[in-house]
Design a protein around this motif. Structure first.
Motif, PDB file in Angstrom:
ATOM      1  N   ASN A  55      51.401  17.283  79.051  1.00 45.01           N
ATOM      2  CA  ASN A  55      52.793  16.822  79.079  1.00 45.01           C
ATOM      3  C   ASN A  55      53.788  17.906  78.664  1.00 45.01           C
ATOM      4  O   ASN A  55      54.931  17.603  78.339  1.00 45.01           O
ATOM      5  CB  ASN A  55      52.966  15.611  78.161  1.00 45.01           C
ATOM      6  CG  ASN A  55      52.229  14.409  78.702  1.00 45.01           C
ATOM      7  OD1 ASN A  55      52.248  14.173  79.912  1.00 45.01           O
ATOM      8  ND2 ASN A  55      51.561  13.672  77.831  1.00 45.01           N
ATOM      9  N   TYR A  56      53.351  19.154  78.675  1.00 43.64           N
ATOM     10  CA  TYR A  56      54.274  20.256  78.370  1.00 43.64           C
ATOM     11  C   TYR A  56      55.390  20.198  79.406  1.00 43.64           C
ATOM     12  O   TYR A  56      55.172  20.409  80.594  1.00 43.64           O
ATOM     13  CB  TYR A  56      53.512  21.573  78.435  1.00 43.64           C
ATOM     14  CG  TYR A  56      54.366  22.810  78.302  1.00 43.64           C
ATOM     15  CD1 TYR A  56      55.413  22.867  77.392  1.00 43.64           C
ATOM     16  CD2 TYR A  56      54.099  23.937  79.071  1.00 43.64           C
ATOM     17  CE1 TYR A  56      56.181  24.012  77.271  1.00 43.64           C
ATOM     18  CE2 TYR A  56      54.864  25.084  78.952  1.00 43.64           C
ATOM     19  CZ  TYR A  56      55.901  25.117  78.046  1.00 43.64           C
ATOM     20  OH  TYR A  56      56.679  26.250  77.925  1.00 43.64           O
ATOM     21  N   SER A  57      56.587  19.902  78.959  1.00 40.21           N
ATOM     22  CA  SER A  57      57.630  19.505  79.910  1.00 40.21           C
ATOM     23  C   SER A  57      58.004  20.604  80.899  1.00 40.21           C
ATOM     24  O   SER A  57      58.290  20.320  82.055  1.00 40.21           O
ATOM     25  CB  SER A  57      58.878  19.029  79.149  1.00 40.21           C
ATOM     26  OG  SER A  57      59.470  20.116  78.478  1.00 40.21           O
ATOM     27  N   LEU A  72      44.986  39.553  77.474  1.00 38.05           N
ATOM     28  CA  LEU A  72      46.230  38.864  77.809  1.00 38.05           C
ATOM     29  C   LEU A  72      45.899  37.542  78.492  1.00 38.05           C
ATOM     30  O   LEU A  72      45.010  37.479  79.350  1.00 38.05           O
ATOM     31  CB  LEU A  72      47.060  39.738  78.765  1.00 38.05           C
ATOM     32  CG  LEU A  72      48.423  39.180  79.189  1.00 38.05           C
ATOM     33  CD1 LEU A  72      49.395  39.158  78.000  1.00 38.05           C
ATOM     34  CD2 LEU A  72      49.026  40.027  80.321  1.00 38.05           C
ATOM     35  N   VAL A  73      46.619  36.490  78.089  1.00 39.12           N
ATOM     36  CA  VAL A  73      46.534  35.210  78.797  1.00 39.12           C
ATOM     37  C   VAL A  73      47.891  34.981  79.465  1.00 39.12           C
ATOM     38  O   VAL A  73      48.920  34.895  78.787  1.00 39.12           O
ATOM     39  CB  VAL A  73      46.199  34.042  77.843  1.00 39.12           C
ATOM     40  CG1 VAL A  73      46.245  32.710  78.603  1.00 39.12           C
ATOM     41  CG2 VAL A  73      44.831  34.239  77.211  1.00 39.12           C
ATOM     42  N   VAL A  74      47.874  34.931  80.777  1.00 39.77           N
ATOM     43  CA  VAL A  74      49.097  34.732  81.538  1.00 39.77           C
ATOM     44  C   VAL A  74      49.199  33.262  81.911  1.00 39.77           C
ATOM     45  O   VAL A  74      48.292  32.706  82.542  1.00 39.77           O
ATOM     46  CB  VAL A  74      49.071  35.576  82.838  1.00 39.77           C
ATOM     47  CG1 VAL A  74      50.329  35.310  83.668  1.00 39.77           C
ATOM     48  CG2 VAL A  74      48.953  37.054  82.506  1.00 39.77           C
ATOM     49  N   VAL A  75      50.294  32.638  81.471  1.00 37.19           N
ATOM     50  CA  VAL A  75      50.524  31.256  81.900  1.00 37.19           C
ATOM     51  C   VAL A  75      51.152  31.338  83.284  1.00 37.19           C
ATOM     52  O   VAL A  75      52.282  31.801  83.445  1.00 37.19           O
ATOM     53  CB  VAL A  75      51.426  30.504  80.913  1.00 37.19           C
ATOM     54  CG1 VAL A  75      51.677  29.085  81.403  1.00 37.19           C
ATOM     55  CG2 VAL A  75      50.771  30.478  79.537  1.00 37.19           C
ATOM     56  N   GLY A 130      47.407  38.560  73.695  1.00 39.54           N
ATOM     57  CA  GLY A 130      48.798  38.383  74.120  1.00 39.54           C
ATOM     58  C   GLY A 130      48.906  37.110  74.943  1.00 39.54           C
ATOM     59  O   GLY A 130      48.027  36.801  75.750  1.00 39.54           O
ATOM     60  N   ILE A 131      49.967  36.347  74.721  1.00 44.15           N
ATOM     61  CA  ILE A 131      50.196  35.134  75.527  1.00 44.15           C
ATOM     62  C   ILE A 131      51.610  35.213  76.099  1.00 44.15           C
ATOM     63  O   ILE A 131      52.540  35.624  75.419  1.00 44.15           O
ATOM     64  CB  ILE A 131      49.998  33.837  74.704  1.00 44.15           C
ATOM     65  CG1 ILE A 131      50.940  33.807  73.483  1.00 44.15           C
ATOM     66  CG2 ILE A 131      48.553  33.715  74.226  1.00 44.15           C
ATOM     67  CD1 ILE A 131      50.926  32.482  72.736  1.00 44.15           C
ATOM     68  N   THR A 132      51.756  34.841  77.367  1.00 45.69           N
ATOM     69  CA  THR A 132      53.054  35.025  78.026  1.00 45.69           C
ATOM     70  C   THR A 132      53.931  33.782  77.967  1.00 45.69           C
ATOM     71  O   THR A 132      55.102  33.834  78.335  1.00 45.69           O
ATOM     72  CB  THR A 132      52.874  35.415  79.499  1.00 45.69           C
ATOM     73  OG1 THR A 132      52.334  34.300  80.213  1.00 45.69           O
ATOM     74  CG2 THR A 132      51.956  36.618  79.654  1.00 45.69           C
ATOM     75  N   ALA A 133      53.366  32.654  77.580  1.00 45.96           N
ATOM     76  CA  ALA A 133      54.113  31.402  77.419  1.00 45.96           C
ATOM     77  C   ALA A 133      53.220  30.474  76.608  1.00 45.96           C
ATOM     78  O   ALA A 133      52.182  30.905  76.092  1.00 45.96           O
ATOM     79  CB  ALA A 133      54.473  30.790  78.771  1.00 45.96           C
ATOM     80  N   LEU A 134      53.610  29.226  76.535  1.00 44.61           N
ATOM     81  CA  LEU A 134      52.865  28.312  75.660  1.00 44.61           C
ATOM     82  C   LEU A 134      51.443  28.033  76.157  1.00 44.61           C
ATOM     83  O   LEU A 134      51.238  27.604  77.290  1.00 44.61           O
ATOM     84  CB  LEU A 134      53.612  26.977  75.544  1.00 44.61           C
ATOM     85  CG  LEU A 134      52.949  25.966  74.596  1.00 44.61           C
ATOM     86  CD1 LEU A 134      52.984  26.459  73.154  1.00 44.61           C
ATOM     87  CD2 LEU A 134      53.619  24.602  74.716  1.00 44.61           C
ATOM     88  N   ARG A 180      43.557  36.003  67.408  1.00 48.60           N
ATOM     89  CA  ARG A 180      44.925  35.919  66.899  1.00 48.60           C
ATOM     90  C   ARG A 180      45.870  35.975  68.098  1.00 48.60           C
ATOM     91  O   ARG A 180      45.865  36.975  68.838  1.00 48.60           O
ATOM     92  CB  ARG A 180      45.178  37.113  65.974  1.00 48.60           C
ATOM     93  CG  ARG A 180      46.527  37.153  65.313  1.00 48.60           C
ATOM     94  CD  ARG A 180      46.813  38.500  64.653  1.00 48.60           C
ATOM     95  NE  ARG A 180      45.783  38.944  63.735  1.00 48.60           N
ATOM     96  CZ  ARG A 180      45.031  40.020  63.925  1.00 48.60           C
ATOM     97  NH1 ARG A 180      45.182  40.770  65.006  1.00 48.60           N
ATOM     98  NH2 ARG A 180      44.126  40.376  63.057  1.00 48.60           N
ATOM     99  N   PRO A 181      46.678  34.890  68.345  1.00 49.97           N
ATOM    100  CA  PRO A 181      47.616  34.953  69.471  1.00 49.97           C
ATOM    101  C   PRO A 181      48.851  35.787  69.112  1.00 49.97           C
ATOM    102  O   PRO A 181      49.269  35.814  67.961  1.00 49.97           O
ATOM    103  CB  PRO A 181      47.999  33.485  69.696  1.00 49.97           C
ATOM    104  CG  PRO A 181      47.815  32.830  68.369  1.00 49.97           C
ATOM    105  CD  PRO A 181      46.745  33.600  67.629  1.00 49.97           C
ATOM    106  N   LEU A 182      49.390  36.447  70.104  1.00 52.24           N
ATOM    107  CA  LEU A 182      50.669  37.157  69.927  1.00 52.24           C
ATOM    108  C   LEU A 182      51.546  36.802  71.127  1.00 52.24           C
ATOM    109  O   LEU A 182      51.249  37.190  72.263  1.00 52.24           O
ATOM    110  CB  LEU A 182      50.448  38.676  69.883  1.00 52.24           C
ATOM    111  CG  LEU A 182      51.730  39.508  69.898  1.00 52.24           C
ATOM    112  CD1 LEU A 182      52.530  39.317  68.605  1.00 52.24           C
ATOM    113  CD2 LEU A 182      51.417  40.996  70.079  1.00 52.24           C
ATOM    114  N   ASP A 183      52.586  36.008  70.857  1.00 47.94           N
ATOM    115  CA  ASP A 183      53.511  35.632  71.932  1.00 47.94           C
ATOM    116  C   ASP A 183      54.317  36.883  72.294  1.00 47.94           C
ATOM    117  O   ASP A 183      55.161  37.338  71.519  1.00 47.94           O
ATOM    118  CB  ASP A 183      54.438  34.504  71.462  1.00 47.94           C
ATOM    119  CG  ASP A 183      55.329  33.997  72.584  1.00 47.94           C
ATOM    120  OD1 ASP A 183      55.531  34.745  73.571  1.00 47.94           O
ATOM    121  OD2 ASP A 183      55.844  32.871  72.477  1.00 47.94           O
ATOM    122  N   VAL A 184      54.025  37.441  73.475  1.00 41.38           N
ATOM    123  CA  VAL A 184      54.644  38.725  73.829  1.00 41.38           C
ATOM    124  C   VAL A 184      56.147  38.593  74.044  1.00 41.38           C
ATOM    125  O   VAL A 184      56.861  39.592  74.072  1.00 41.38           O
ATOM    126  CB  VAL A 184      53.962  39.344  75.080  1.00 41.38           C
ATOM    127  CG1 VAL A 184      52.520  39.706  74.761  1.00 41.38           C
ATOM    128  CG2 VAL A 184      54.040  38.427  76.292  1.00 41.38           C
TER     129      VAL A 184
END
Ligand code: SF4
Length: 313
Positions: free
Chosen positions: A232-234, A62-65, A6-10, A22-26
């Motif tokens: 550079n992710y704005s 889970l990867v929390v940005v 699970g990924i919480t943002a980019l 396999r990423p899953l944008d929650v």
């Protein structure tokens, strides 16, 4: 074995796939979720938190940005971690330090067990080229914004299967778009699943989606290139950089007006007055809270904005 992360943002999906996960944008389940969060500030994080903790989202880790993005995600991510889900925290460098960015990518790769399939960097790079071409197609009035938005927003996780996702991209209809005004949508994406269709119904052609464009414009074919690009992710850096990029895109896409979507209890809401001071365009600010279809009040405001743009010189 392929685990779902699970990924919480980019974060770079290239890296997740290269590590054979396999990423899953929650976030992608939030707009159509029926969960009524137990406690919340922002509904985006509260809904995915409850979806995970109540077993509605099947993830292995889970990867929390956290740094440079969302403090609500940091806290709700820790609640998920305390429930027993292996969790990693990812931080963007506010000062754009490429070495710090590279160290964060190294740490992420370590959490994911290391890079095993470098070919995925190139595969996903090719898909992003297709995403950029789609984005250009709507700028050229040859694709509906609602179709392009749905495709671009999926570049955070490529829907869990890059090969199947490529087929999705290849089937986006090409069509001549009729509209009364060209608008940009800046800010976090609307929590309303029908937002783009509703805007279209009032003659507003959304030719720029700020965040999804970040998903396709950033990339790289190895860790070093990813670090140079994703730093550079704005959304993760100073707002001056965001303003510069938004101005450039508004000009390039020849927009007539800007819609700034803000989410209740999100710190990005505070940016509204900065955009109003620095962007020389008519701006409509709309705010959402819980996931649901666009309200009648929102429809009236979009209709009025469209009518105003039509009569502007
Ligand atoms: S809308 Fe704001 S508070 Fe909510 S998840 Fe996005 S960045 Fe975080």
């Amino acid at each position: 074995m392929t685990d779902t992360v699970g990924i919480t943002a980019l974060i770079p999906p290239e890296l997740v796939y290269a590590c054979r996960h396999r990423p899953l944008d929650v976030n992608n389940v939030v707009p159509t979720s029926s969960i009524n969060p137990r406690s919340k500030l922002c509904a985006w994080t509260a809904v995915w938190r409850d979806e995970i903790m109540e077993g509605g989202l099947d993830i292995d880790s889970l990867v929390v940005v956290a740094g440079g993005d969302c403090h609500n995600a940091l806290v709700d991510g820790q609640k998920v971690a305390l429930s027993g889900v292996p969790t990693h925290y990812f931080f963007y460098p506010f000062d754009r330090d490429p070495d710090y960015m590279a160290s964060q990518l190294d740490g992420l790769a370590g959490f994911l067990g290391g890079i095993k399939n470098k070919e995925m960097f190139r595969t996903i790079s090719g898909l992003k080229e297709k995403g950029l071409a789609l984005d250009q197609l709507r700028v050229d009035d040859r694709a509906r914004a609602s179709d392009v938005f749905s495709a671009l927003i999926s570049f955070g996780d490529l829907q869990g299967d890059p090969a199947a996702f490529e087929e999705v991209l290849d089937t986006i209809p090409h069509t001549d778009v009729e509209y009364s005004s060209r608008v940009a949508l800046i800010g976090v994406p609307p929590i309303y699943p029908d937002f783009h269709e509703v805007a279209e119904s009032f003659g507003l052609h959304v030719v720029y989606d700020e965040l999804p464009y970040e998903f396709v414009r950033l990339g790289g074919n190895d860790l070093q290139a990813l670090a140079g690009s994703y730093r550079n992710y704005s959304f993760s850096g100073p707002i001056t950089g965001r303003i510069e990029m938004i101005r450039q895109e508004l000009d390039r896409r020849r927009v007539d007006g800007v819609i700034h979507y803000t989410q209740f209890a999100c710190h990005h809401t505070l940016e509204d007055e900065i955009f109003r001071a620095h962007l020389d365009y008519p701006i409509l600010t709309v705010q959402g809270d819980l996931p649901r279809s666009s309200s009648e009040q929102l429809k009236l405001r979009l209709e009025a904005f469209s009518e105003m743009l039509e009569v502007m010189p």
